[in-house]
Design a protein around this motif. Structure first.
Motif, PDB file in Angstrom:
ATOM      1  N   ASP A  39     -65.096 -87.548  14.626  1.00 30.28           N
ATOM      2  CA  ASP A  39     -66.006 -86.801  13.544  1.00 30.28           C
ATOM      3  C   ASP A  39     -66.685 -85.877  13.406  1.00 30.28           C
ATOM      4  O   ASP A  39     -67.554 -85.493  14.291  1.00 30.28           O
ATOM      5  N   ASP A  40     -65.869 -84.413  12.919  1.00 29.79           N
ATOM      6  CA  ASP A  40     -66.244 -82.982  13.366  1.00 29.79           C
ATOM      7  C   ASP A  40     -67.184 -82.799  12.119  1.00 29.79           C
ATOM      8  O   ASP A  40     -67.496 -81.726  11.999  1.00 29.79           O
ATOM      9  N   GLY A  41     -67.766 -83.554  11.553  1.00 31.28           N
ATOM     10  CA  GLY A  41     -68.850 -83.266  10.225  1.00 31.28           C
ATOM     11  C   GLY A  41     -68.235 -82.179   9.277  1.00 31.28           C
ATOM     12  O   GLY A  41     -69.222 -81.711   8.849  1.00 31.28           O
ATOM     13  N   GLY A  42     -67.091 -82.327   9.115  1.00 32.63           N
ATOM     14  CA  GLY A  42     -66.793 -82.115   7.781  1.00 32.63           C
ATOM     15  C   GLY A  42     -65.852 -80.209   7.933  1.00 32.63           C
ATOM     16  O   GLY A  42     -66.695 -79.741   6.917  1.00 32.63           O
ATOM     17  N   PHE A  71     -59.023 -85.254  19.197  1.00 35.66           N
ATOM     18  CA  PHE A  71     -58.792 -85.085  18.179  1.00 35.66           C
ATOM     19  C   PHE A  71     -59.707 -85.163  16.932  1.00 35.66           C
ATOM     20  O   PHE A  71     -60.864 -85.862  16.930  1.00 35.66           O
ATOM     21  N   ARG A  72     -59.919 -84.700  15.464  1.00 30.25           N
ATOM     22  CA  ARG A  72     -61.084 -84.600  15.078  1.00 30.25           C
ATOM     23  C   ARG A  72     -59.863 -84.955  13.776  1.00 30.25           C
ATOM     24  O   ARG A  72     -58.979 -84.316  12.942  1.00 30.25           O
ATOM     25  N   VAL A  73     -61.409 -85.694  13.361  1.00 29.18           N
ATOM     26  CA  VAL A  73     -61.308 -86.702  11.184  1.00 29.18           C
ATOM     27  C   VAL A  73     -62.220 -85.605  10.657  1.00 29.18           C
ATOM     28  O   VAL A  73     -63.458 -85.384  11.192  1.00 29.18           O
ATOM     29  N   ASN A  74     -62.592 -86.419   9.586  1.00 32.10           N
ATOM     30  CA  ASN A  74     -63.456 -85.482   8.833  1.00 32.10           C
ATOM     31  C   ASN A  74     -64.283 -86.968   7.919  1.00 32.10           C
ATOM     32  O   ASN A  74     -63.928 -87.019   7.259  1.00 32.10           O
ATOM     33  N   GLY A  75     -65.445 -87.187   8.785  1.00 36.04           N
ATOM     34  CA  GLY A  75     -66.500 -87.940   9.054  1.00 36.04           C
ATOM     35  C   GLY A  75     -66.587 -89.389   8.995  1.00 36.04           C
ATOM     36  O   GLY A  75     -64.981 -90.204   9.058  1.00 36.04           O
ATOM     37  N   LEU A  76     -67.266 -89.901   8.999  1.00 42.17           N
ATOM     38  CA  LEU A  76     -66.985 -91.208   9.606  1.00 42.17           C
ATOM     39  C   LEU A  76     -65.944 -92.135   8.511  1.00 42.17           C
ATOM     40  O   LEU A  76     -65.614 -93.614   9.250  1.00 42.17           O
ATOM     41  N   PRO A  77     -66.374 -92.447   7.091  1.00 40.67           N
ATOM     42  CA  PRO A  77     -65.278 -93.495   6.250  1.00 40.67           C
ATOM     43  C   PRO A  77     -63.636 -92.843   7.510  1.00 40.67           C
ATOM     44  O   PRO A  77     -62.700 -93.946   7.195  1.00 40.67           O
TER      45      PRO A  77
END
Length: 321
Positions: free
Chosen positions: A130-133, A82-88
């Protein structure tokens, strides 16, 4: 013509109440459809996705309480990313998953990709990346305990394990028009892996990662394993194109099957790996108000006449089978 990435991934569960709790209350996905397996109406079929049930966000489960545990191995669909937006976001999920009791939570690196690995209560192998936004075309299902910026954003990729990459790669590249993006080494530092994409330059849900594991035992589907993976096409015309292409390549392909919320064709690329090509529409709102998705048992029209018999054969979720 190219496939438009992942449509849905369907797995098996032997404890559907626990499954429902984990995917909604821990992962924060929305139950967008509660129905039955149309080929086995004694089993629930639950669909978890974004707010709208957008193609490319939909993890689904068959409720098979008497199936044995999944046996991991090769010739299988071995993981879901799954994708999430960013290392945080990865940091947030690492803490949340650990506190929820998820198994084997750990950060990993695959090539230049930063991952968080974990397992659901039945051992389903899951990853966040992390999908890099990159652009997310769906709509987040908001929850007060999960910041919108950290919510799951649909699929990034699916992971396959095969005994011999040289035998499998032509199916992806010459038949299904994937492009080989790169060769890499898997998380153990030993296993050969390859990254394929449906779209040059990549994008949401467009990747397939293939691991070459010639010495591994053959896997066997059970609770905690993946039954099949579906890829997207826009409409019936595109699906017909792909069916003809697959037949010309010598693969055995099902007729088009009307699942009501989408239409499907199925074909095996090996004894253990089942692929589907599904249309984007009509979608999950065709028979329910978008604000009330997943709140009641929904049957497609061709099963509605059997509702009394079907409901009598189902154990209410949360009760013992």
């Amino acid at each position: 013509m190219r496939l438009n990435g992942l449509h849905h991934i369907t797995a098996a569960s032997a404890n559907i109440a626990q499954n429902l709790d984990f995917y909604t209350n821990v992962l924060g996905l929305r139950l967008v459809k509660k129905s039955v397996n149309q080929d086995d109406v004694s089993a629930y079929h639950l669909f978890y996705a974004d707010k709208l049930g957008s193609p490319g966000t939909d993890m689904t489960f068959f409720d098979w309480p008497h199936i044995g545990p999944n046996r991991r191995g090769t010739d299988t669909i071995a993981g879901t990313v799954f994708r999430v937006n960013g290392l945080p976001a990865l940091d947030f999920w690492e803490e949340r998953l650990r506190s929820s009791g998820a198994e084997n939570v750990r950060k990993e690196n695959f090539s230049d990709r930063r991952l968080l690995y974990f397992e659901d209560p039945e051992g389903q192998q899951l990853y966040l990346i992390d999908d890099g936004g990159s652009l997310f075309a769906g709509e987040i299902w908001p929850r007060p305990d999960i910041p919108v910026d950290y919510a799951l954003r649909g699929f990034h990729s699916v992971i396959l394990s095969v005994p011999q990459l040289s035998m499998f790669s032509p199916i992806l590249t010459k038949v299904l028009n994937f492009e080989l993006q790169q060769h890499a080494t898997w998380l153990d530092g030993l296993t050969k892996a390859a990254v394929y994409t449906t779209t040059p330059g990549g994008g949401s849900g467009t990747e397939v990662w293939v691991l070459e594991e010639p010495e591994a035992q053959r896997g066997r589907l059970g609770a905690g394993g993946v039954h099949h993976v579906a890829f997207r096409v826009s409409d019936d015309e595109g699906q017909l194109h792909w069916r003809e292409r697959l037949l010309q390549a010598g693969l055995s392909v099902s007729q088009q099957i009307d699942r009501f919320w989408f239409r499907s064709i199925y074909f095996r690329v090996s004894a253990g790996i089942l692929f589907e090509i599904a249309t984007d529409g009509p979608g999950f709102s065709i028979d329910e108000d978008p604000e009330a998705l997943g709140e009641k048992l929904v049957l497609p029209p061709f099963l509605e006449a059997q509702r009394s018999r079907i409901e009598a054969g189902l154990t209410p979720i949360g009760e013992k089978h």
